[in-house]
Design a protein around this motif. Structure first.
Motif, PDB file in Angstrom:
ATOM      1  N   GLU A 288      -7.811  21.004  18.136  1.00 14.06           N
ATOM      2  CA  GLU A 288      -6.803  19.983  17.880  1.00 14.06           C
ATOM      3  C   GLU A 288      -5.483  20.421  18.490  1.00 14.06           C
TER       4      GLU A 288
ATOM      5  N   GLU B  62      -8.096  15.694  20.285  1.00 11.94           N
ATOM      6  CA  GLU B  62      -7.435  15.150  19.107  1.00 11.94           C
ATOM      7  C   GLU B  62      -5.993  15.638  19.034  1.00 11.94           C
TER       8      GLU B  62
ATOM      9  N   ALA C 253      -1.691   7.479  18.566  1.00 13.84           N
ATOM     10  CA  ALA C 253      -2.615   6.599  17.843  1.00 13.84           C
ATOM     11  C   ALA C 253      -3.325   5.674  18.814  1.00 13.84           C
TER      12      ALA C 253
ATOM     13  N   SER D  24      -0.317  11.738  12.024  1.00 14.72           N
ATOM     14  CA  SER D  24      -1.154  10.849  12.840  1.00 14.72           C
ATOM     15  C   SER D  24      -2.496  11.511  13.066  1.00 14.72           C
TER      16      SER D  24
ATOM     17  N   ALA E  60     -10.366   9.290  22.609  1.00 15.19           N
ATOM     18  CA  ALA E  60     -10.313  10.750  22.725  1.00 15.19           C
ATOM     19  C   ALA E  60     -11.705  11.351  22.598  1.00 15.19           C
TER      20      ALA E  60
ATOM     21  N   ARG F 115      -2.597  15.328  16.587  1.00 18.81           N
ATOM     22  CA  ARG F 115      -2.006  14.891  15.317  1.00 18.81           C
ATOM     23  C   ARG F 115      -0.495  15.097  15.389  1.00 18.81           C
TER      24      ARG F 115
ATOM     25  N   ARG G 181      -6.287   7.513  20.356  1.00 18.46           N
ATOM     26  CA  ARG G 181      -7.233   8.205  19.488  1.00 18.46           C
ATOM     27  C   ARG G 181      -8.664   7.741  19.674  1.00 18.46           C
ATOM     28  N   ASP G 182      -8.880   6.458  19.773  1.00 21.18           N
ATOM     29  CA  ASP G 182     -10.247   5.945  19.855  1.00 21.18           C
ATOM     30  C   ASP G 182     -10.952   6.408  21.114  1.00 21.18           C
TER      31      ASP G 182
END
Length: 338
Positions: A37, A68, A57, A338, A63, A70, A60-61
């Motif tokens: 991450e 990832e 955000a 996030s 990735a 955050r 994200r889908d």
């Protein structure tokens, strides 16, 4: 070598570095050893927090593993140390790596870090940080012995993979368990946004870590390379003088925390061997008519005097206050993530 899991922490504070932040994150995403991450910690800047949360955000889908990202709000007091502690507190990797927000890591950065941990005694591995001068080249007067002024590896550090007293915070990694043993980065020593450019928080932590774990080994591997931007204002002599003075203040704080023996051990060798050689080299270049030689020699002398003045001023002050409590104290709330 077994696969090792890294959480990469990038602390950010200003929208002025938006492009740099995205480049830093992208360099982590492209690592040959993918991280578990990337944690982007925002230092008390709600607008930047919202903007980064929205940016990542949206990605994200799409990735893939290792991508990832955050976004977290600094859950402690303003400043770099608390930001790092915020990242440490939520990191899920076996190792935690730190990258400056205005730097990009080379492709095998994490892989070289990972190789250093084959020895279970190794608690931290740092790398080599190269300057990227905004003007296109190093100022002729700027001595390589003082590249730490702009957050980079300086002349005098040993080459290769070697044991050191401390790693440099903008290009470093630690075992997650190191923080369980020694606590987090001390607040009140390092940077605080755009205020006076203090430092040395990683020095204080590393000395504390070895005290908590006497068998601990700390390494620098100069194959773990990042490229760090140096903006034009930091190429100027005024910044050089301000930063060296602030380093003296910081060293006094470190000595207050861990004692002057360990706190200044490396600095004694640096000032008695590395810097005199630098002055001699500058004067020789001046005699040979090479550009910048006299300027580099003078800059070294001024840098030493400025740091000594900062150290003396800070030691004369009373009521020094900082904390290096457990990182659990900085666990972020669900908001701002996030």
């Amino acid at each position: 070598m077994s696969q090792r899991t890294f959480s990469v922490v990038i602390c950010v504070y200003t929208e002025d570095r938006w492009t740099d932040i995205l480049a830093a994150v992208e360099s982590v995403r492209r690592q040959s050893l993918p991280p578990l991450e990337t944690l982007v910690v925002v230092d008390h800047n709600p607008r930047l927090l919202d903007r980064l949360t929205e940016e990542f955000a949206a990605r994200r889908d799409a990735a893939s593993p290792g991508e990832e990202v955050r976004v977290l709000a600094n859950a402690g007091p303003r400043g770099l140390s608390a930001g790092r502690n915020t990242g440490i507190a939520v990191a899920r990797g076996e190792f935690v790596a730190f990258l400056d927000d205005d730097a990009v890591a080379e492709h095998d950065w994490l892989r070289h870090f990972a190789g250093g941990y084959d020895d279970p005694r190794v608690m931290a591995v740092g790398g080599r940080t190269l300057p990227v001068w905004a003007s296109g080249r190093r100022p002729a007067w700027f001595p390589e012995e003082f590249d730490w002024v702009v957050g980079c590896t300086y002349r005098g550090l040993p080459p290769g993979r070697v044991a050191v007293r401390n790693v440099l915070g903008g290009n470093a990694s630690f075992r997650r368990t190191a923080f369980d043993a020694a606590g987090g980065f001390a607040t009140g020593i390092g940077r605080d946004g755009d205020r006076r450019p203090l430092g040395c928080e990683e020095t204080e932590l590393c000395i504390r870590l070895v005290r908590a774990l006497p068998d601990a080994v700390l390494l620098i591997d100069d194959r773990a390379v990042i490229h760090h931007k140096v903006p034009v204002p930091r190429e100027r002599f005024r910044y050089f003088r301000t930063r060296t003075y602030a380093e003296g203040l910081s060293k006094a704080l470190v000595s207050h925390s861990v004692g002057s023996g360990k706190g200044l051990e490396t600095e004694r060798r640096y000032t008695t061997r590395v810097l005199p050689a630098g002055v001699a080299r500058g004067l020789r270049d001046a005699l040979l008519g090479r550009p910048g030689g006299a300027g580099r020699a003078c800059a070294i002398v001024v840098g030493v005097a400025s740091a000594a003045a900062g150290y003396a001023v800070a030691r004369a002050r009373s009521g020094v206050a900082f904390s290096h409590g457990p990182v659990a104290a900085y666990t972020p709330s669900p908001e701002g993530t996030s």
